[in-house]
Design a protein around this motif. Structure first.
Motif, short mmCIF file in Angstrom:
data_model
loop_
_atom_site.label_atom_id
_atom_site.label_comp_id
_atom_site.label_asym_id
_atom_site.label_seq_id
_atom_site.Cartn_x
_atom_site.Cartn_y
_atom_site.Cartn_z
N LEU A 72 0.84 -1.21 0.00
CA LEU A 72 0.00 0.00 0.00
C LEU A 72 0.87 1.26 0.00
CD1 LEU A 72 -2.78 -1.08 2.51
CD2 LEU A 72 -3.14 -0.37 0.14
N TYR A 77 -0.87 5.02 -0.88
CA TYR A 77 -2.17 5.21 -0.20
C TYR A 77 -2.14 6.50 0.63
CZ TYR A 77 -0.77 4.32 4.61
OH TYR A 77 -0.21 4.45 5.85
N PHE A 83 -11.40 2.00 1.70
CA PHE A 83 -11.16 0.65 1.20
C PHE A 83 -12.27 -0.30 1.61
CE2 PHE A 83 -9.77 -2.14 4.76
CZ PHE A 83 -9.66 -1.22 5.79
N ASP A 150 -11.17 3.14 -3.19
CA ASP A 150 -9.79 3.39 -3.64
C ASP A 150 -8.98 2.09 -3.59
OD1 ASP A 150 -9.90 6.36 -3.83
OD2 ASP A 150 -10.41 6.16 -1.71
N TYR A 151 -9.28 1.26 -2.60
CA TYR A 151 -8.56 -0.01 -2.47
C TYR A 151 -9.54 -1.13 -2.12
CZ TYR A 151 -4.29 2.67 -2.51
OH TYR A 151 -3.28 3.51 -2.90
N SER A 153 -9.00 -4.85 -0.36
CA SER A 153 -8.03 -5.77 0.24
C SER A 153 -8.69 -7.14 0.37
CB SER A 153 -7.58 -5.27 1.62
OG SER A 153 -8.68 -5.19 2.50
N GLY A 175 -7.75 2.86 -8.79
CA GLY A 175 -7.78 2.16 -7.51
C GLY A 175 -7.11 0.79 -7.65
N CYS A 176 -6.79 0.18 -6.52
CA CYS A 176 -6.02 -1.08 -6.56
C CYS A 176 -6.61 -2.18 -5.70
CB CYS A 176 -4.60 -0.84 -6.07
SG CYS A 176 -3.61 0.14 -7.19
N ALA A 222 -0.67 -6.99 -6.27
CA ALA A 222 -1.57 -5.85 -6.47
C ALA A 222 -1.91 -5.69 -7.96
CB ALA A 222 -0.93 -4.57 -5.94
N ARG A 224 -3.98 -2.83 -10.55
CA ARG A 224 -4.56 -1.49 -10.62
C ARG A 224 -5.66 -1.45 -11.67
NH1 ARG A 224 -2.71 3.26 -8.81
NH2 ARG A 224 -0.52 2.69 -8.63
#
Ligand code: SAM
Length: 246
Positions: A72, A77, A83, A150-151, A153, A175-176, A222, A224
């Motif tokens: 991150l 981030y 998230f 945005d994320y 997990s 975002g990832c 990760a 994107r």
């Protein structure tokens, strides 16, 4: 647990984390330990984890969750990012990540009872202003909150191609998805990369970490969101898993 034991676990956690370049305050480490103890407590009533010692919990839950942190960091981030933790189970990695980063988040699990337990942990840890939990499937959340995060997990939730497909409609552009898993085979990674292409995503990092005490290794990968998906997402519930795109 008495204060002496707690501060010895906190020191142990600190030394584990420092080994990976992760530096947290005493207060953050205490909240992480409190979460772990709440999980062990709740585990007497319902099946949340097979890990049942503090020593293993420190590594296999707290440290393991925080191994997403260096990734991150590289992705840049910001604490004001939002998230979603998919398949959070007992709140991993979502609760540790929120404690360490200050990001706000939504922790979801398709099993309502687990999400309800996590809601209780959030309340007890005084994190209600930052986190919430919901019993909902990733695909259903994507129908309600497309592009809101945005994320994304996820740890130990599904095969990587499935995660990529779940994450794509949830993420805003750029975002990832940040995911942790043990033992990713080459064919799984290849299928995930091809799935990512169709889902408007691109792999941006892959790191492998050895856990302490011979407890195995973790891969943090990760992707994107770079473009619109070429397929309509989300597909029907269960399709990503039972009829993967690749
Ligand atoms: N992430 C937690 C951890 O690392 O301890 C829990 C991992 S557990 C093996 C996987 C969790 O993902 C389960 O609690 C399951 O209910 C949840 N799950 C599986 N598919 C899901 C989906 N489509 N949407 C939301 N949750 C899902």
């Amino acid at each position: 647990m008495n204060e002496l034991m707690l501060s010895s676990y906190s020191a142990g956690l600190d030394s584990h984390l420092k080994g990976y370049g992760i530096f947290l305050s005493d207060a953050q480490r205490m909240t992480l330990l409190e979460h772990l103890m709440l999980v062990f407590d709740k585990n007497r009533e319902m099946n949340l984890t097979r890990i049942d010692t503090m020593e293993h919990g420190l590594i296999l839950h707290i440290l393991d969750s925080l191994l997403l942190l260096p990734c991150l960091d590289h992705l840049g981030y910001k604490h004001e990012n939002y998230f979603v933790d998919l398949g959070t189970g007992a709140g991993f990695p979502g609760i540790p990540l929120a404690i360490a980063t200050g990001m706000s988040g939504l922790l979801i699990d398709s099993v309502g009872k687990k999400a309800h337990a996590v809601e209780g942990f959030i309340h007890t840890l005084s994190l209600s202003g930052q986190l919430s939990a919901k019993g909902i499937r990733a695909e259903d959340l994507a129908r309600r909150k497309a592009g809101a995060f945005d994320y994304v997990s996820a740890r130990a939730v599904a095969e990587l191609p499935v995660l990529v497909e779940y994450a794509s409609p949830l993420l805003r552009k750029s975002g990832c998805l940040v995911s942790a898993k043990a033992n990713i085979q080459d064919n799984e990674l290849e299928a995930a990369d091809k799935t990512a292409y169709l889902c408007g995503m691109k792999r941006v990092s892959r790191e492998i970490f050895e856990l302490p005490d011979g407890l195995g290794h973790r891969e943090v990968i990760a992707y994107r969101k770079t473009a619109r998906a070429c397929v309509e997402l989300p597909r029907k519930n269960g399709m990503a898993k039972h009829r993967p795109l690749f």
